[in-house]
Design a protein around this motif. Structure first.
Motif, PDB file in Angstrom:
ATOM      1  N   PRO A   1      24.818  29.363  53.531  1.00 30.26           N
ATOM      2  CA  PRO A   1      23.662  28.748  52.905  1.00 30.26           C
ATOM      3  C   PRO A   1      22.868  29.649  51.975  1.00 30.26           C
ATOM      4  CG  PRO A   1      23.101  29.359  55.150  1.00 30.26           C
ATOM      5  CD  PRO A   1      24.546  29.739  54.931  1.00 30.26           C
ATOM      6  N   ALA A   2      23.078  30.970  52.007  1.00 26.79           N
ATOM      7  CA  ALA A   2      22.284  31.873  51.165  1.00 26.79           C
ATOM      8  C   ALA A   2      22.572  31.670  49.682  1.00 26.79           C
ATOM      9  CB  ALA A   2      22.550  33.328  51.560  1.00 26.79           C
ATOM     10  N   GLN A   3      23.805  31.332  49.372  1.00 27.59           N
ATOM     11  CA  GLN A   3      24.220  31.107  47.984  1.00 27.59           C
ATOM     12  C   GLN A   3      24.943  29.774  47.927  1.00 27.59           C
ATOM     13  OE1 GLN A   3      26.579  34.635  47.463  1.00 27.59           O
ATOM     14  NE2 GLN A   3      24.842  35.844  46.794  1.00 27.59           N
ATOM     15  N   GLY A   4      25.864  29.645  46.992  1.00 31.93           N
ATOM     16  CA  GLY A   4      26.626  28.409  46.886  1.00 31.93           C
ATOM     17  C   GLY A   4      25.942  27.386  46.006  1.00 31.93           C
ATOM     18  N   PRO A   5      26.382  26.124  46.079  1.00 29.33           N
ATOM     19  CA  PRO A   5      25.829  25.073  45.225  1.00 29.33           C
ATOM     20  C   PRO A   5      24.329  24.870  45.452  1.00 29.33           C
ATOM     21  CG  PRO A   5      27.829  24.321  46.313  1.00 29.33           C
ATOM     22  CD  PRO A   5      27.450  25.621  46.945  1.00 29.33           C
ATOM     23  N   ALA A   6      23.659  24.388  44.423  1.00 28.80           N
ATOM     24  CA  ALA A   6      22.228  24.097  44.514  1.00 28.80           C
ATOM     25  C   ALA A   6      21.982  22.929  45.460  1.00 28.80           C
ATOM     26  CB  ALA A   6      21.683  23.768  43.123  1.00 28.80           C
ATOM     27  N   ASP A   7      20.790  22.904  46.027  1.00 31.65           N
ATOM     28  CA  ASP A   7      20.387  21.768  46.860  1.00 31.65           C
ATOM     29  C   ASP A   7      20.529  20.478  46.064  1.00 31.65           C
ATOM     30  OD1 ASP A   7      19.786  23.170  49.159  1.00 31.65           O
ATOM     31  OD2 ASP A   7      17.692  23.466  48.626  1.00 31.65           O
ATOM     32  N   GLY A   8      20.952  19.428  46.756  1.00 31.83           N
ATOM     33  CA  GLY A   8      21.153  18.137  46.114  1.00 31.83           C
ATOM     34  C   GLY A   8      22.498  17.989  45.445  1.00 31.83           C
ATOM     35  N   THR A   9      23.280  19.118  45.401  1.00 33.63           N
ATOM     36  CA  THR A   9      24.634  19.071  44.815  1.00 33.63           C
ATOM     37  C   THR A   9      25.688  19.543  45.804  1.00 33.63           C
ATOM     38  OG1 THR A   9      24.635  21.313  43.853  1.00 33.63           O
ATOM     39  CG2 THR A   9      23.633  19.549  42.523  1.00 33.63           C
ATOM     40  N   LEU A  10      25.326  19.621  47.079  1.00 38.22           N
ATOM     41  CA  LEU A  10      26.225  20.180  48.098  1.00 38.22           C
ATOM     42  C   LEU A  10      27.469  19.325  48.320  1.00 38.22           C
ATOM     43  CD1 LEU A  10      23.524  21.326  50.673  1.00 38.22           C
ATOM     44  CD2 LEU A  10      24.802  22.758  49.060  1.00 38.22           C
ATOM     45  N   CYS A  11      27.328  18.005  48.321  1.00 39.72           N
ATOM     46  CA  CYS A  11      28.487  17.138  48.580  1.00 39.72           C
ATOM     47  C   CYS A  11      29.513  17.208  47.465  1.00 39.72           C
ATOM     48  CB  CYS A  11      28.031  15.697  48.807  1.00 39.72           C
ATOM     49  SG  CYS A  11      27.083  15.475  50.334  1.00 39.72           S
ATOM     50  N   ALA A  12      29.082  17.549  46.259  1.00 36.16           N
ATOM     51  CA  ALA A  12      29.987  17.706  45.115  1.00 36.16           C
ATOM     52  C   ALA A  12      30.334  19.172  44.875  1.00 36.16           C
ATOM     53  CB  ALA A  12      29.362  17.109  43.858  1.00 36.16           C
ATOM     54  N   GLY A  13      29.915  20.054  45.774  1.00 40.32           N
ATOM     55  CA  GLY A  13      30.206  21.471  45.608  1.00 40.32           C
ATOM     56  C   GLY A  13      29.566  22.068  44.367  1.00 40.32           C
ATOM     57  N   GLY A  14      28.494  21.424  43.864  1.00 36.76           N
ATOM     58  CA  GLY A  14      27.837  21.909  42.652  1.00 36.76           C
ATOM     59  C   GLY A  14      28.571  21.517  41.384  1.00 36.76           C
ATOM     60  N   ASN A  15      29.620  20.713  41.524  1.00 32.60           N
ATOM     61  CA  ASN A  15      30.462  20.325  40.389  1.00 32.60           C
ATOM     62  C   ASN A  15      29.934  19.009  39.805  1.00 32.60           C
ATOM     63  OD1 ASN A  15      32.564  19.421  38.704  1.00 32.60           O
ATOM     64  ND2 ASN A  15      34.116  20.429  39.971  1.00 32.60           N
ATOM     65  N   SER A  16      29.368  19.062  38.608  1.00 39.26           N
ATOM     66  CA  SER A  16      28.755  17.873  38.004  1.00 39.26           C
ATOM     67  C   SER A  16      29.772  16.764  37.741  1.00 39.26           C
ATOM     68  CB  SER A  16      28.026  18.243  36.715  1.00 39.26           C
ATOM     69  OG  SER A  16      28.932  18.780  35.767  1.00 39.26           O
ATOM     70  N   ARG A  17      31.050  17.112  37.626  1.00 43.91           N
ATOM     71  CA  ARG A  17      32.092  16.094  37.447  1.00 43.91           C
ATOM     72  C   ARG A  17      32.151  15.129  38.614  1.00 43.91           C
ATOM     73  NH1 ARG A  17      37.898  17.902  37.190  1.00 43.91           N
ATOM     74  NH2 ARG A  17      38.488  15.734  37.000  1.00 43.91           N
ATOM     75  N   PHE A  18      31.735  15.584  39.788  1.00 42.14           N
ATOM     76  CA  PHE A  18      31.818  14.771  40.994  1.00 42.14           C
ATOM     77  C   PHE A  18      30.436  14.410  41.538  1.00 42.14           C
ATOM     78  CE2 PHE A  18      35.693  17.643  41.336  1.00 42.14           C
ATOM     79  CZ  PHE A  18      36.509  16.755  40.654  1.00 42.14           C
ATOM     80  N   ALA A  19      29.444  14.329  40.661  1.00 39.47           N
ATOM     81  CA  ALA A  19      28.058  14.079  41.060  1.00 39.47           C
ATOM     82  C   ALA A  19      27.898  12.790  41.857  1.00 39.47           C
ATOM     83  CB  ALA A  19      27.160  14.046  39.826  1.00 39.47           C
ATOM     84  N   GLN A  20      28.815  11.843  41.713  1.00 40.62           N
ATOM     85  CA  GLN A  20      28.729  10.594  42.481  1.00 40.62           C
ATOM     86  C   GLN A  20      28.728  10.858  43.983  1.00 40.62           C
ATOM     87  OE1 GLN A  20      30.770  11.200  39.925  1.00 40.62           O
ATOM     88  NE2 GLN A  20      30.741   9.490  38.498  1.00 40.62           N
ATOM     89  N   LEU A  21      29.327  11.977  44.418  1.00 45.40           N
ATOM     90  CA  LEU A  21      29.363  12.315  45.842  1.00 45.40           C
ATOM     91  C   LEU A  21      27.986  12.703  46.373  1.00 45.40           C
ATOM     92  CD1 LEU A  21      32.670  14.399  45.938  1.00 45.40           C
ATOM     93  CD2 LEU A  21      32.349  12.003  46.618  1.00 45.40           C
ATOM     94  N   ASP A  22      27.099  13.164  45.477  1.00 42.03           N
ATOM     95  CA  ASP A  22      25.747  13.551  45.875  1.00 42.03           C
ATOM     96  C   ASP A  22      24.784  12.377  45.897  1.00 42.03           C
ATOM     97  OD1 ASP A  22      26.123  16.376  46.233  1.00 42.03           O
ATOM     98  OD2 ASP A  22      26.309  16.528  44.056  1.00 42.03           O
ATOM     99  N   ASP A  23      25.158  11.274  45.251  1.00 39.27           N
ATOM    100  CA  ASP A  23      24.305  10.094  45.199  1.00 39.27           C
ATOM    101  C   ASP A  23      24.248   9.473  46.589  1.00 39.27           C
ATOM    102  OD1 ASP A  23      23.075   7.652  44.827  1.00 39.27           O
ATOM    103  OD2 ASP A  23      24.386   7.009  43.190  1.00 39.27           O
ATOM    104  N   PRO A  24      23.070   9.403  47.218  1.00 39.19           N
ATOM    105  CA  PRO A  24      23.009   8.842  48.571  1.00 39.19           C
ATOM    106  C   PRO A  24      23.272   7.334  48.618  1.00 39.19           C
ATOM    107  CG  PRO A  24      20.811   9.424  47.798  1.00 39.19           C
ATOM    108  CD  PRO A  24      21.779   9.896  46.755  1.00 39.19           C
ATOM    109  N   ARG A  25      23.318   6.681  47.443  1.00 43.11           N
ATOM    110  CA  ARG A  25      23.590   5.237  47.353  1.00 43.11           C
ATOM    111  C   ARG A  25      22.669   4.443  48.268  1.00 43.11           C
ATOM    112  NH1 ARG A  25      29.178   3.984  45.108  1.00 43.11           N
ATOM    113  NH2 ARG A  25      29.797   5.957  44.192  1.00 43.11           N
ATOM    114  N   GLY A  26      21.424   4.877  48.342  1.00 44.88           N
ATOM    115  CA  GLY A  26      20.455   4.167  49.166  1.00 44.88           C
ATOM    116  C   GLY A  26      20.805   4.167  50.644  1.00 44.88           C
ATOM    117  N   GLY A  27      21.583   5.157  51.083  1.00 44.75           N
ATOM    118  CA  GLY A  27      22.001   5.231  52.483  1.00 44.75           C
ATOM    119  C   GLY A  27      23.154   4.310  52.809  1.00 44.75           C
TER     120      GLY A  27
END
Length: 195
Positions: free
Chosen positions: A65-91
């Motif tokens: 947790p000290a480094q790595g992807p920014a908060d809010g981009t963890l599910c996509a590994g910080g990769n903007s190409r896969f940003a849909q994975l970070d979208d909570p889709r309203g739960g």
């Protein structure tokens, strides 16, 4: 003779979409319980963008947790190409039903078997709001399971079984991280579960 030249020119053009649809470097994703990447690849969840063809490519900088992807981009590994994975889709991500203290098996499917440092599994904190993105603040940053791998290469499929922590209710998210030993990156997978 002219038909042969047209066919010869058309063949490479037809091959380009096939070549670009297959990733140059493939790695791994979690198939069970189904990760967000697996749900997109299976077509269970729509409007996923490129991840539907590349569930194995959710790669980002290691050091969480000290480094790595920014908060809010963890599910996509910080990769903007896969940003849909970070979208909570309203739960509304499909969630696997679980209970506290249950033994749950996580299965990785590998398409490239890197030397591996470890696998780690984290769970969102009690009170997590499934309509919000996954951040360090809403994750318990102590893994509930760590599997050392000491530089070995995993097989084509690999499963880890863990006892789920207590004190959770409702929709939660598991963040799994595969720390690669021979690069500066790790692979990130999010799974939605309901207690």
């Amino acid at each position: 003779m002219r038909k042969r030249h047209i066919l010869a020119a058309a063949a490479p053009a037809a091959a380009v979409p096939l070549a670009t649809a297959i990733p140059a470097y493939s790695h791994a994703w979690i198939t069970t319980p189904p990760s967000r990447a697996a749900l997109c690849a299976a077509g269970t969840v729509k409007n996923c963008g490129d991840i539907q063809w590349e569930p194995q490519s959710v790669e980002g900088p290691k050091g969480f947790p000290a480094q790595g992807p920014a908060d809010g981009t963890l599910c996509a590994g910080g990769n903007s190409r896969f940003a849909q994975l970070d979208d909570p889709r309203g739960g509304a991500w499909p969630a696997t039903r679980v209970s506290a203290g249950q033994r749950l098996t996580f299965t990785w499917k590998f398409t490239a078997r890197h030397a591996t440092t470890q696998f780690r599994y984290y769970l969102t904190k009690p009170g997590y709001n499934a309509g919000s993105k996954v951040t360090r603040a809403n994750l318990d940053t102590t893994p509930f399971l760590t599997v050392p791998y000491n530089g070995a290469q995993p097989p084509a499929t690999l499963s880890h079984t863990a006892t789920l922590p207590s004190g959770r209710t409702g929709h939660q998210v598991v963040l799994a991280i595969w720390d690669v030993a021979d690069t500066g990156n790790a692979f990130y997978q999010c799974m939605d579960v309901t207690f």
